[in-house]
Scaffold this motif. Structure first.
Motif, mmCIF file in Angstrom:
data_model
loop_
_atom_site.group_PDB
_atom_site.id
_atom_site.type_symbol
_atom_site.label_atom_id
_atom_site.label_comp_id
_atom_site.label_asym_id
_atom_site.label_seq_id
_atom_site.Cartn_x
_atom_site.Cartn_y
_atom_site.Cartn_z
ATOM 1 N N ASP B 510 0.733 -6.927 -1.331
ATOM 2 C CA ASP B 510 1.991 -7.161 -2.038
ATOM 3 C C ASP B 510 2.338 -5.935 -2.876
ATOM 4 N N GLU B 511 3.283 -5.148 -2.405
ATOM 5 C CA GLU B 511 3.750 -3.940 -3.094
ATOM 6 C C GLU B 511 2.613 -3.043 -3.550
ATOM 7 N N THR B 512 1.781 -2.687 -2.601
ATOM 8 C CA THR B 512 0.642 -1.842 -2.917
ATOM 9 C C THR B 512 1.054 -0.435 -3.319
ATOM 10 N N LEU B 513 2.243 -0.031 -2.943
ATOM 11 C CA LEU B 513 2.648 1.349 -3.247
ATOM 12 C C LEU B 513 3.495 1.432 -4.517
ATOM 13 N N ALA B 514 3.743 0.291 -5.150
ATOM 14 C CA ALA B 514 4.608 0.298 -6.329
ATOM 15 C C ALA B 514 4.019 1.184 -7.421
ATOM 16 N N GLY B 515 4.873 1.952 -8.047
ATOM 17 C CA GLY B 515 4.440 2.782 -9.166
ATOM 18 C C GLY B 515 3.724 4.057 -8.759
ATOM 19 N N LEU B 516 3.712 4.371 -7.477
ATOM 20 C CA LEU B 516 3.034 5.595 -7.048
ATOM 21 C C LEU B 516 4.063 6.672 -6.716
ATOM 22 N N GLY B 517 3.685 7.918 -6.958
ATOM 23 C CA GLY B 517 4.524 9.031 -6.547
ATOM 24 C C GLY B 517 4.445 9.174 -5.036
ATOM 25 N N SER B 518 5.310 10.000 -4.463
ATOM 26 C CA SER B 518 5.356 10.033 -2.995
ATOM 27 C C SER B 518 4.067 10.614 -2.404
ATOM 28 N N GLU B 519 3.467 11.590 -3.091
ATOM 29 C CA GLU B 519 2.208 12.153 -2.587
ATOM 30 C C GLU B 519 1.096 11.101 -2.631
ATOM 31 N N GLU B 520 1.035 10.400 -3.771
ATOM 32 C CA GLU B 520 0.016 9.369 -3.937
ATOM 33 C C GLU B 520 0.218 8.263 -2.912
ATOM 34 N N ALA B 521 1.487 7.893 -2.702
ATOM 35 C CA ALA B 521 1.786 6.838 -1.744
ATOM 36 C C ALA B 521 1.271 7.235 -0.363
ATOM 37 N N LYS B 522 1.440 8.501 -0.036
ATOM 38 C CA LYS B 522 0.973 8.966 1.276
ATOM 39 C C LYS B 522 -0.524 8.768 1.426
ATOM 40 N N GLU B 523 -1.260 9.079 0.351
ATOM 41 C CA GLU B 523 -2.710 8.921 0.418
ATOM 42 C C GLU B 523 -3.087 7.463 0.636
ATOM 43 N N VAL B 524 -2.416 6.566 -0.103
ATOM 44 C CA VAL B 524 -2.736 5.139 0.044
ATOM 45 C C VAL B 524 -2.362 4.662 1.441
ATOM 46 N N VAL B 525 -1.219 5.129 1.934
ATOM 47 C CA VAL B 525 -0.807 4.766 3.294
ATOM 48 C C VAL B 525 -1.875 5.197 4.299
ATOM 49 N N ALA B 526 -2.418 6.394 4.068
ATOM 50 C CA ALA B 526 -3.465 6.887 4.973
ATOM 51 C C ALA B 526 -4.660 5.939 4.974
ATOM 52 N N VAL B 527 -5.014 5.459 3.799
ATOM 53 C CA VAL B 527 -6.148 4.534 3.716
ATOM 54 C C VAL B 527 -5.831 3.235 4.453
ATOM 55 N N ILE B 528 -4.619 2.722 4.247
ATOM 56 C CA ILE B 528 -4.236 1.478 4.927
ATOM 57 C C ILE B 528 -4.320 1.674 6.435
ATOM 58 N N ARG B 529 -3.923 2.854 6.870
ATOM 59 C CA ARG B 529 -3.952 3.109 8.301
ATOM 60 C C ARG B 529 -5.394 3.117 8.841
#
Lengths: 320, 591
Positions: B510-529
């Motif tokens: 549920d909104e795991t990327l909320a409050g993250l900058g775009s670079e940080e979001a990319k890192e989290v997306v990579a982990v989810i992948r």
């Protein structure tokens, strides 16, 4: 006088007593609701603020000479009116120097949002006030007696001269004053700018900050106002109840029960909560021994809260 | 062994205390020495429930008073020795705990706290009414020791120390096992704990039973030491207050808090009472109250935690400013190309989750209306829609926070609709939340371990699963760091790790990327992948379309609780209905 008439008379008498006591309890609860409902701080010293209000009124009446200036009947009520502002100032200072340290924005980082610290802090304040009062004023019972305390109005006789209800005059005056104060307060909260900021601060402190409300100031006013109202309720109670420095303990529970029954955050709800407590307490005497009067309050309180946790007037605001 | 070693500081304290107790001849001071231990034990009883679960109880005097009255009445009327009544009182306390807990645990926060206050007060009036205003333990002349009566008052201190030791050992043991971890998980976020597979009601009942048992035994012992009891001296508000004062003064949620609190406060109070109480009655209350006020303002979370924080700050001069993304995260990010296996190979044909016509209304608001969709194994499904579209409610229906009014949630063909969240978790549905609430003072590893209990039979196994989960999200390098020192991105990863530690088959984010900058979001997306690459099925709610388009295999779009459309990312971003739902009709015309 028949058996039925005796029963009817005792029920009516208990109802009348319940409504009169309930009105004062209601005022006490409204005072607490200002603090507990708006700040969500459990103030254990609330009963002791009430005790201070009682002594403030008592000394204003006796030592300040109000007795001679205003006479024996209106004097005590003028004294009560003086106790209000005094306790307002006291509450204001207590919040500014103590409560503020463990509430509001600075508690966000604390464990359990600072609840633990608030509890211990207000317990400490309660200890200081109770024992300080005992040192300064002594442990003996005193009361703010007016000639009205010993007089009653009689309703009736009704039902063929058999049934009559007696209303203690001091209690009637206290109940009327309570209702008038609550009506005034209710208007203030609904209509004035201050009232609106108080309601906003109660509803969502964080959002209130973002729209430019000084939540800290709103809380301080609420705390001071709550102290003053409870003090006035205490003063009114003192006109028909003797008191001592530890009287707060007896009433702080009644106040919390009333506020929770009415629904945390609802000022009018707190009044009805207090009224309910008064009625339950007085009506229980009809069927239960007097010693269980207060046990009835607590059992009744538990049943209601478990059955309807949001209180009579509260809303459910839980979110995931 | 490690368990015993962790008790070493306590045993050192106990040994020192014993020496002091043996040296004191004066019976009044000996009584103070005993009472310190009694109130420390009572504080620990309170801590067991309120310190660990965060449900503040004002009513521990119920258990204390029942134990005390049972002991005295049993000796007077039945001739039973307090030696028998000590364990019996513990049983009474445990039973009372469960009976009180069952209805009262329906309440939260202030309601719980204040309701607990009502129980002992009601009991106090009942005992008064029963004609027990004051009762005294009868003196036994033959074999007084059989009735716990000793001439030498030092014996009471030794017994109290034994009692405290037993309680400390129990507390420490619970603290270190899944029992304690589950309680703390309830404290940090009851909803998250349920979602992580913790049966919160069961653990809370266990906690109040243990807590009540301890308080019952302590009350029983107190009656023996003090000899005379009244309803207000054992059921009164000041008794309950004593428990929370010593615990909160010393520090909540640790075995040390009540011990420190009692050791400091009780002697101060008693000495003041003895020394100046006779000249100026009440002055001791004033000084005691002032001492509490000053200390709580200086250390709002208690003496113990203040000390811990001071020491920690000295050791790690700037914990908060350690560069983010230290260690593993960048590694995880670099794994991305390998992890991002082509969707075709990742997604199997098997239907994992089959949602059939679920609806939920709140009063007049139809939050979710007849929504149906299917998710295949290994798929990453994005759920989008404007605010208030019913996305989070849909998640709540899937993992059991709310019961759908209609419809089915089929996981592997069996219907999960309406079962409790911890059951859904066991069945294989894990979840993270919009609002993060990790336990601040716990390390990353321990935070994640809570999530592993649902799959682990032993502590060892839970630790191993947690370690693996921490590695999967790339937080291994900082797994010892307290959660309070993490950045938002690291906290999001921590939540992910906690969710996958439950070994879910389906993960709801549920909104795991909320409050993250775009670079940080990319890192989290990579982990989810990388998680998806392991075969995990993922449902994700998100507003950041840019990140989502790259991540998901397929979208479903919700609007006003209804399923607006579903389809591949490329199609969805061009769909005029979606644009209209998000931006209004005016913009849809431009698209």
């Amino acid at each position: 006088m028949t058996g039925t008439q005796i029963i009817i008379e005792s029920i009516l008498q208990a109802l009348a007593a319940g409504v009169l006591v309930g009105a004062i309890y209601g005022l006490m609860c409204v005072g607490l609701a200002m603090i507990f409902g708006i700040m969500r701080v459990i103030n254990f010293a609330q009963g002791d603020f009430m005790m201070l209000g009682m002594y403030a009124a008592y000394f204003a009446f006796t030592a300040l000479g109000l007795q001679t200036v205003f006479g024996a009947v209106p004097g005590p009520y003028v004294a009560v009116a003086i106790a209000g502002p005094l306790l307002f100032a006291f509450g204001y200072a207590v919040h500014k120097f103590l409560i503020r340290q463990v509430t509001g924005m600075r508690t966000i980082a604390m464990e359990a949002e600072g609840h633990y610290a608030q509890l211990v802090l207000t317990l400490g304040i309660a200890l200081v006030l109770q024992n300080g009062a005992m040192i300064l004023f002594g442990a003996q019972l005193v009361s703010l007696r007016t000639p009205l305390t010993g007089q009653a109005w009689m309703l009736g006789p009704m039902w063929g001269d058999a049934v009559a209800v007696f209303l203690n005059q001091a209690k009637v005056v206290a109940a009327i004053v309570s209702v008038v104060i609550i009506a005034g307060l209710w208007l203030c909260i609904k209509r004035t700018r201050l009232g609106k900021s108080l309601r906003a601060a109660a509803d969502n402190p964080e959002a209130s900050v973002y729209v430019g409300i000084d939540v800290d100031h709103a809380h301080r006013i609420a705390f001071a106002l709550g102290s003053a109202i409870t003090a006035v309720a205490g003063g009114l109670l003192a006109t028909n109840h003797p008191f001592h420095p530890f009287v707060g303990l007896d009433y702080v529970i009644v106040m919390y029960a009333g506020v929770v029954l009415g629904g945390i955050g609802s000022v009018i709800g707190a009044f009805w909560g207090g009224m309910t407590i008064g009625l339950v307490q007085q009506l229980s005497i009809l069927v239960l021994p007097t010693q269980l009067q207060n046990a009835t309050i607590f059992v009744f309180f538990l049943l209601i809260v478990i059955w309807r946790p949001q209180g009579f007037f509260g809303r459910v605001t839980e979110r995931t | 062994m490690a368990f015993l070693r962790s008790l070493l500081p306590y045993f050192t304290f106990a040994a020192g205390y014993l020496v002091v107790a043996m040296l004191v001849e004066n019976s009044y001071y000996q009584l103070i020495i005993t009472l310190v231990l009694v109130w420390a034990s009572f504080g620990l009883s309170w801590n067991m429930l309120s310190g660990y679960t965060g449900l503040i109880s004002f009513g521990h005097a119920s258990f204390f008073g029942l134990g005390a009255f049972a002991t005295v009445l049993a000796q007077i009327h039945l001739g039973w020795s307090p030696w028998i009544m000590l364990p019996v009182s513990a049983l009474i306390g445990a039973l009372a705990g469960v009976l009180i807990g069952l209805p009262t645990f329906r309440l939260r926060g202030h309601y719980f706290a204040l309701s607990m206050l009502a129980y002992p007060l009601a009991m106090s009036y009942v005992f008064q009414w029963l004609g027990k205003p004051e009762i005294t333990i009868p003196r036994v002349l033959d074999h007084p020791a059989l009735f716990l009566q000793f001439e030498d008052r030092r014996v009471y201190s030794v017994l109290a120390l034994l009692l405290l030791t037993v309680i400390v050992v129990i507390t420490r043991w619970i603290e270190r096992t899944r029992f304690g971890m589950s309680l703390v998980a309830i404290k940090q976020n009851e909803a998250a704990a349920e979602a992580a597979g913790v049966d919160t009601l069961r653990w809370k009942l266990k906690a109040i039973a243990v807590s009540g048992a301890i308080a019952g035994a302590v009350g029983s012992f107190y009656a023996v030491v003090i000899l005379v009891i009244t309803p207000s001296s054992v059921f009164g508000m000041l008794v309950s207050a004593q428990a929370l004062t010593v615990a909160m003064f010393g520090g909540v949620g640790t075995v040390w808090g009540p011990i420190i609190g009692a050791t400091v406060l009780i002697p101060i109070a008693e000495t003041l009472h003895a020394v100046i109480g006779s000249y100026l009655p009440g002055i001791q209350g004033v000084i005691y109250g002032l001492a509490i006020i000053i200390l709580i303002i200086a250390a709002p979370e208690g003496v113990f935690w203040k000390g811990v924080d001071l020491i920690r700050r000295r050791r790690v001069p700037a914990a908060g400013t350690v560069p983010s993304g230290a260690g593993g995260v960048s590694r995880a990010a670099s794994v991305e190309p390998a992890g991002g296996a082509s969707p075709a190979s990742r997604i199997s044909d098997r239907i994992m989750l089959d949602v059939r016509g679920v609806s939920k209304r709140f009063g007049g608001l139809r939050a979710v209306r007849n929504v149906s969709f299917q998710v295949r194994k290994g798929e990453i499904l994005g759920i989008i829609g404007p605010n208030g579209a019913g996305k989070t409610t849909l998640f709540n229906l899937l993992n059991g926070f709310q019961k759908p009014d209609q419809g089915q949630v089929l996981l592997h063909g069996s219907d999960l609709a309406g079962c409790r969240p911890h059951f859904a978790c066991r069945a294989g549905i894990g979840r993270t939340f919009q609002v993060m609430r990790p336990f601040k003072r716990w390390s990353v590893a321990n935070n994640v371990k809570v999530g592993a209990y649902v799959r682990a039979a032993s502590e060892e196994e839970a630790r191993a699963i947690a370690r693996e989960a921490v590695a999967q999200v790339g937080l291994s390098a900082i797994s010892d760091r307290p959660a309070s020192a993490l950045t938002t991105k690291q906290l999001r990863l921590l939540e992910l790790a906690r969710a996958i530690a439950g070994r879910p088959e389906i993960l709801l984010l549920d909104e795991t990327l909320a409050g993250l900058g775009s670079e940080e979001a990319k890192e989290v997306v990579a982990v989810i992948r990388t998680l998806a690459a392991t075969g995990l099925t993922i449902l994700i709610i998100e507003h950041t379309m840019q990140a989502m388009v790259q991540l998901v295999d397929r979208f479903i779009v919700l609007d006003h609780g209804q399923l607006l459309t579903e389809g591949l990312p490329e199609a969805i971003v061009k769909d005029p209905r979606v644009i209209e739902a998000y931006l209004g009709a005016k913009w849809a015309a431009h698209a």
